[in-house]
Design an enzyme around this catalytic site. Structure first.
Site, PDB file in Angstrom:
ATOM      1  N   GLU A 110       0.857  -1.191   0.000  1.00 43.77           N
ATOM      2  CA  GLU A 110       0.000   0.000   0.000  1.00 43.77           C
ATOM      3  C   GLU A 110       0.889   1.235   0.000  1.00 43.77           C
ATOM      4  OE1 GLU A 110      -2.789   0.400   3.259  1.00 43.77           O
ATOM      5  OE2 GLU A 110      -3.472   2.358   2.527  1.00 43.77           O
TER       6      GLU A 110
ATOM      7  N   ASN B  15      -4.335   4.858  -2.225  1.00 44.61           N
ATOM      8  CA  ASN B  15      -5.486   5.517  -1.576  1.00 44.61           C
ATOM      9  C   ASN B  15      -6.026   6.677  -2.408  1.00 44.61           C
ATOM     10  OD1 ASN B  15      -5.640   4.250   1.221  1.00 44.61           O
ATOM     11  ND2 ASN B  15      -3.463   4.775   1.039  1.00 44.61           N
TER      12      ASN B  15
ATOM     13  N   GLU C 127      -7.926   2.230  -3.288  1.00 46.35           N
ATOM     14  CA  GLU C 127      -8.646   2.132  -2.005  1.00 46.35           C
ATOM     15  C   GLU C 127      -9.514   3.373  -1.814  1.00 46.35           C
ATOM     16  OE1 GLU C 127      -6.243   1.411   1.404  1.00 46.35           O
ATOM     17  OE2 GLU C 127      -5.136  -0.242   0.476  1.00 46.35           O
TER      18      GLU C 127
ATOM     19  N   ASP D 221     -11.887   0.753   1.902  1.00 48.24           N
ATOM     20  CA  ASP D 221     -10.928   0.953   2.994  1.00 48.24           C
ATOM     21  C   ASP D 221     -11.648   1.309   4.295  1.00 48.24           C
ATOM     22  OD1 ASP D 221      -8.513   1.198   4.215  1.00 48.24           O
ATOM     23  OD2 ASP D 221      -7.869   3.006   3.156  1.00 48.24           O
TER      24      ASP D 221
ATOM     25  N   GLU E  67      -6.460  -5.006   8.653  1.00 44.47           N
ATOM     26  CA  GLU E  67      -5.426  -3.979   8.829  1.00 44.47           C
ATOM     27  C   GLU E  67      -4.993  -3.863  10.279  1.00 44.47           C
ATOM     28  OE1 GLU E  67      -5.776  -0.224   6.075  1.00 44.47           O
ATOM     29  OE2 GLU E  67      -7.597  -0.411   7.277  1.00 44.47           O
TER      30      GLU E  67
HETATM   31  P1  C2E Z   1      -5.143   4.151   5.738  1.00 49.22           P
HETATM   32  O1  C2E Z   1      -5.462   4.147   4.292  1.00 49.22           O
HETATM   33  O2  C2E Z   1      -6.031   3.381   6.631  1.00 49.22           O
HETATM   34  O3  C2E Z   1      -3.639   3.718   5.904  1.00 49.22           O
HETATM   35  C1  C2E Z   1      -3.182   2.910   6.869  1.00 49.22           C
HETATM   36  C2  C2E Z   1      -2.636   3.711   7.981  1.00 49.22           C
HETATM   37  O4  C2E Z   1      -2.443   2.860   9.080  1.00 49.22           O
HETATM   38  C3  C2E Z   1      -1.277   4.282   7.660  1.00 49.22           C
HETATM   39  O5  C2E Z   1      -1.126   5.480   8.338  1.00 49.22           O
HETATM   40  C4  C2E Z   1      -0.368   3.281   8.264  1.00 49.22           C
HETATM   41  O6  C2E Z   1       0.928   3.766   8.560  1.00 49.22           O
HETATM   42  C5  C2E Z   1      -1.100   2.901   9.480  1.00 49.22           C
HETATM   43  N1  C2E Z   1      -0.782   1.577   9.969  1.00 49.22           N
HETATM   44  C6  C2E Z   1      -0.462   0.474   9.238  1.00 49.22           C
HETATM   45  N2  C2E Z   1      -0.262  -0.571  10.057  1.00 49.22           N
HETATM   46  C7  C2E Z   1      -0.485  -0.141  11.325  1.00 49.22           C
HETATM   47  C8  C2E Z   1      -0.426  -0.758  12.600  1.00 49.22           C
HETATM   48  O7  C2E Z   1      -0.152  -1.928  12.764  1.00 49.22           O
HETATM   49  N3  C2E Z   1      -0.731   0.010  13.664  1.00 49.22           N
HETATM   50  C9  C2E Z   1      -1.033   1.310  13.542  1.00 49.22           C
HETATM   51  N4  C2E Z   1      -1.285   1.976  14.643  1.00 49.22           N
HETATM   52  N5  C2E Z   1      -1.075   1.923  12.356  1.00 49.22           N
HETATM   53  C10 C2E Z   1      -0.828   1.214  11.259  1.00 49.22           C
HETATM   54  P2  C2E Z   1      -0.683   6.754   7.630  1.00 49.22           P
HETATM   55  O8  C2E Z   1       0.382   6.498   6.660  1.00 49.22           O
HETATM   56  O9  C2E Z   1      -0.408   7.730   8.718  1.00 49.22           O
HETATM   57  O10 C2E Z   1      -1.945   7.211   6.812  1.00 49.22           O
HETATM   58  C11 C2E Z   1      -3.060   7.643   7.429  1.00 49.22           C
HETATM   59  C12 C2E Z   1      -4.174   7.797   6.463  1.00 49.22           C
HETATM   60  O11 C2E Z   1      -3.925   8.844   5.535  1.00 49.22           O
HETATM   61  C13 C2E Z   1      -4.405   6.597   5.596  1.00 49.22           C
HETATM   62  O12 C2E Z   1      -5.138   5.645   6.272  1.00 49.22           O
HETATM   63  C14 C2E Z   1      -5.127   7.142   4.424  1.00 49.22           C
HETATM   64  O13 C2E Z   1      -6.490   7.254   4.700  1.00 49.22           O
HETATM   65  C15 C2E Z   1      -4.532   8.521   4.324  1.00 49.22           C
HETATM   66  N6  C2E Z   1      -3.519   8.503   3.275  1.00 49.22           N
HETATM   67  C16 C2E Z   1      -2.228   8.150   3.351  1.00 49.22           C
HETATM   68  N7  C2E Z   1      -1.642   8.266   2.142  1.00 49.22           N
HETATM   69  C17 C2E Z   1      -2.571   8.715   1.292  1.00 49.22           C
HETATM   70  C18 C2E Z   1      -2.596   9.049  -0.085  1.00 49.22           C
HETATM   71  O14 C2E Z   1      -1.592   8.929  -0.802  1.00 49.22           O
HETATM   72  N8  C2E Z   1      -3.769   9.491  -0.617  1.00 49.22           N
HETATM   73  C19 C2E Z   1      -4.874   9.583   0.132  1.00 49.22           C
HETATM   74  N9  C2E Z   1      -5.989  10.040  -0.422  1.00 49.22           N
HETATM   75  N10 C2E Z   1      -4.912   9.278   1.442  1.00 49.22           N
HETATM   76  C20 C2E Z   1      -3.774   8.842   2.004  1.00 49.22           C
HETATM   77 CA    CA Z   2      -5.680   2.726   2.887  1.00 47.98          CA
HETATM   78 CA    CA Z   3      -7.284   1.676   6.213  1.00 48.98          CA
END
Ligand code: C2E
Ligand code: CA
Ligand code: CA
Length: 657
Positions: free
Chosen positions: A432, A487, A519, A549, A606
């Protein structure tokens, strides 16, 4: 039924047209002093010239009596002239005037007839002259009162002419004929004038009616322009007008009051699932529930969409405000009955106090809105009072927004990749892509923060373009059996043109669309469900996969699964966090895994962080998993090494087994 005597009917003043009667009386009132002046002066001159020739009772006492009556009437007029002219008073005065004029006419006629035989021919001529001039003068003073004027004319002409003719004297007879003719002419003048007068009053009345109608129409227009036609609550315009007025008043008196903004959570889903007519019903019901709170010090308004405004006319303590806010939220969160369906919604409310939170209308509203924004993020269905913490958030929000607007996206944005594993085989099946932003001034900014801001400002479109291109460049270096999960935001699928653009970017990269999964979160689907559905279908038709998602965090999730062409569902990590301790989370994960299996969808669990969680979800039948337990998101440079290690580990396991 007894018919009233004819004369009485003739002389009666019907109170049919009160307004006309008032106008008549007012016009006559202006002539009263003139009328009595004519009577007094004329009577006095005749009395004086007859003092020597006629007996005293006739030349002195009767004229004194008549003069006294005139003075009495004149004084009465003077005393009553400022009293408000009600309809009852006008009718009463008009009725009594008929009798007064009749009596005066009769008395003056009798006096002059009695006087005629006395004195010389000159004196007789003087009496005749007195009668005619007094009659003409009085008739003109009474011209607005048709009945009394005609009555006076009849009494004087008939009595005087009768007497003159009875003398048999040819000169007197000629005089009588002359007087009768003049009397007829005067009667015609009275009637004509009456017609002109009533026409003028009628025209004036019509003008007033039309002015009144215009006023009513403009009042109606004003009302319509300030009322929301769906809920019958004041609209945004009216809300801000009241807010402005209250702010001015409070500023002048040093007072204060509270401003609230309410937003419904889950309203868009009602619109999407049950249709706009049901959405309208919900809004009407919300309006009715707000009014049913029966708080006299509250002013509710519909600000637009599913946003409502509140003004509390007094300053409440924070505790009272929370209590009031909670009552509002509770009223809004009761189920909504919609033609066979039940919709569940909540309302969140943000409060700010004037002038503590903001000393201008714009500021205080913005702050109530900021409190609402914070409430919607963390405390849905609850009241939130604006605080300095929100202020800090707002400052940060505007700072990040400014920086993002001026950012060099190509240079400052980059990606991290987090693998998605197949749990039974421990093999990565995809990665991802997670957007990252390093701002030269702010340093690293959390994706939740900059993505939400980008979504609000539509900068998200450029952001998605840049990140998707970067991600696809990486995929080209990965083994062919690994897919990219990327995403998207609501705005990315809000028009067909935007969906087309994503397809074009994938096509231009040379990466097979089958290796790209987009997603989409549930909340992204709630903006415009139909449009989102058609954009997703376009992506599918282009060969890409689509995945739902953060499943379980939004509303009515299952209905989306059925209605949209998803290939995969990602169970939100909030269910995984306590899967080993909470049986409800366990049941939910189990049922979603089963649902996916039945529908032939991939299910990604997830947020796995501990081996225990992994064991539990494995036992529940999970295949695809993601989480820190397996790998944290890594920079693109690290992906190659990671994949090699993963491959080597797998080969080693295969050799061992
Ligand atoms: P998401 O799509 O649900 O992405 C997964 C988030 O959960 C990611 O946070 C990831 O680092 C985190 N994560 C993965 N495994 C674990 C785990 O075991 N424990 C915990 N506590 N966290 C975990 P991240 O990178 O901070 O991203 C947060 C959100 O920001 C994402 O949730 C997504 O909704 C959004 N996002 C991130 N990148 C993009 C992007 O390129 N475009 C868009 N539109 N949204 C994005
Ligand atoms: Ca995601
Ligand atoms: Ca997610």
């Amino acid at each position: 039924m007894v018919r009233p005597p004819r004369l009485k009917r003739m002389l009666s003043v019907p109170a049919v047209d009160a307004e006309l009667m008032r106008a008549q009386f007012q016009a006559f009132s202006r002539q009263v002093p003139l009328l009595y002046f004519i009577l007094l002066v004329n009577t006095a001159s005749v009395a004086i010239t007859h003092l020597a020739s006629a007996p005293l009772w006739l030349s002195l006492y009767i004229p004194l009596g008549l003069g006294g009556a005139c003075l009495y009437r004149c004084a009465r007029w003077w005393l009553l002239r400022r009293r408000p002219l009600t309809t009852e008073r006008a009718v009463g005065e008009m009725r009594s005037l008929v009798w007064v004029v009749g009596l005066f006419g009769f008395a003056f006629s009798c006096w002059s007839i009695l006087l005629l035989p006395y004195g010389s021919a000159y004196q007789q001529a003087q009496v005749a002259f007195y009668m005619s001039t007094t009659l003409v003068g009085s008739v003109f003073c009474l011209i607005h009162l048709r009945v009394p004027a005609l009555l006076l004319l009849c009494i004087v002409i008939l009595s005087f002419c009768g007497y003159l003719i009875s003398t048999g004297d040819p000169v007197f007879i000629a005089m009588a004929v002359d007087m009768a003719l003049v009397g007829v002419a005067l009667a015609v003048v009275i009637l004509q004038y009456w017609r002109t007068f009533t026409d003028a009053i009628q025209a004036q009345r019509e003008l007033q009616t039309s002015q009144l109608n215009t006023q009513r129409l403009s009042d109606d227009n004003f009302r319509l322009a300030s009322i929301d036609s769906l809920t019958d609550l004041p609209n945004r315009r009216s809300y801000f007008a009241s807010l402005r007025a209250m702010a001015e008043q409070a500023a002048a008196r040093g007072g204060s009051f509270n401003v609230g903004v309410i937003d419904l959570d889950g309203f868009k889903q009602v619109n999407d699932i049950y249709g706009h007519a049901s959405g309208d019903l919900v809004l009407q019901e919300v309006g009715a529930r707000l009014l049913a709170l029966g708080e006299p010090a509250l002013l509710f308004a519909r600000l637009g969409g599913d946003e409502f405004g509140v003004l509390v006319c007094e300053k409440l303590s924070n505790d009272a405000l929370v209590e009031l806010g909670q009552r509002i939220c509770d009223a809004l969160s009761r189920p909504y009955q919609l033609a066979g369906n039940v919709a569940e919604l909540t309302g969140t409310i943000g409060w700010a106090a004037f002038p503590d939170a903001g000393s201008t209308v714009e500021q205080v509203f913005e702050r109530a809105d900021a409190a609402l924004y914070v409430g919607k993020e963390n405390r849905r269905g609850k009241p939130v009072i604006f605080s300095t913490e929100h202020e800090t958030r707002m400052r940060r929000l505007s700072l990040v927004t400014q920086e993002l607007r001026h950012a060099d996206l190509e240079a400052e944005l980059f990606l991290e990749f987090q693998p998605i594993y197949d749990l039974p085989t421990q093999r990565p099946i995809g990665l991802e892509a997670l957007g990252r932003w390093h701002s030269p001034r702010l340093g690293m900014v959390r994706p939740e923060e900059f993505i939400r801001i980008a979504e609000r400002t539509e900068l998200i479109l450029s952001l998605t373009d840049v990140l998707l291109r970067q991600a696809l460049r990486e995929v080209a270096h990965w083994p062919a059996d690994l897919y990219l999960s990327f995403n998207l935001s609501a705005v990315d699928i809000s028009t067909s043109a935007r969906a087309r653009r994503l397809i074009d970017i994938v096509a231009a990269s040379g990466v097979s669309p089958q290796r790209v999964t987009f997603e989409i979160t549930e909340t992204a689907l709630t903006r415009d469900f139909e449009q989102a559905a058609s954009a997703l279908t376009m992506l599918k038709q282009a060969g890409c996969r689509v995945s739902l998602d953060d499943f379980g965090t939004g509303y009515s999730s299952l209905s989306y699964v059925h209605r949209l062409p998803f290939d995969a569902i990602k169970i939100d990590r909030s269910f995984v966090t306590d899967v080993d301790t909470n049986s409800a989370s366990k049941k939910i994960i189990k049922s979603v895994i089963d649902l996916c299996r039945n529908l032939g969808l991939e299910c990604v669990v997830e947020g796995l962080e501990t081996p225990l969680q992994a064991d539990v979800v494995k036992a529940l039948g999970a295949h695809a998993v993601q989480g820190y337990l397996f790998s944290r998101p890594m920079r693109s440079g690290a992906v190659g090494g990671f994949l090699q290690t993963a491959l080597a580990q797998r080969q080693a396991t295969e050799t061992h087994s």
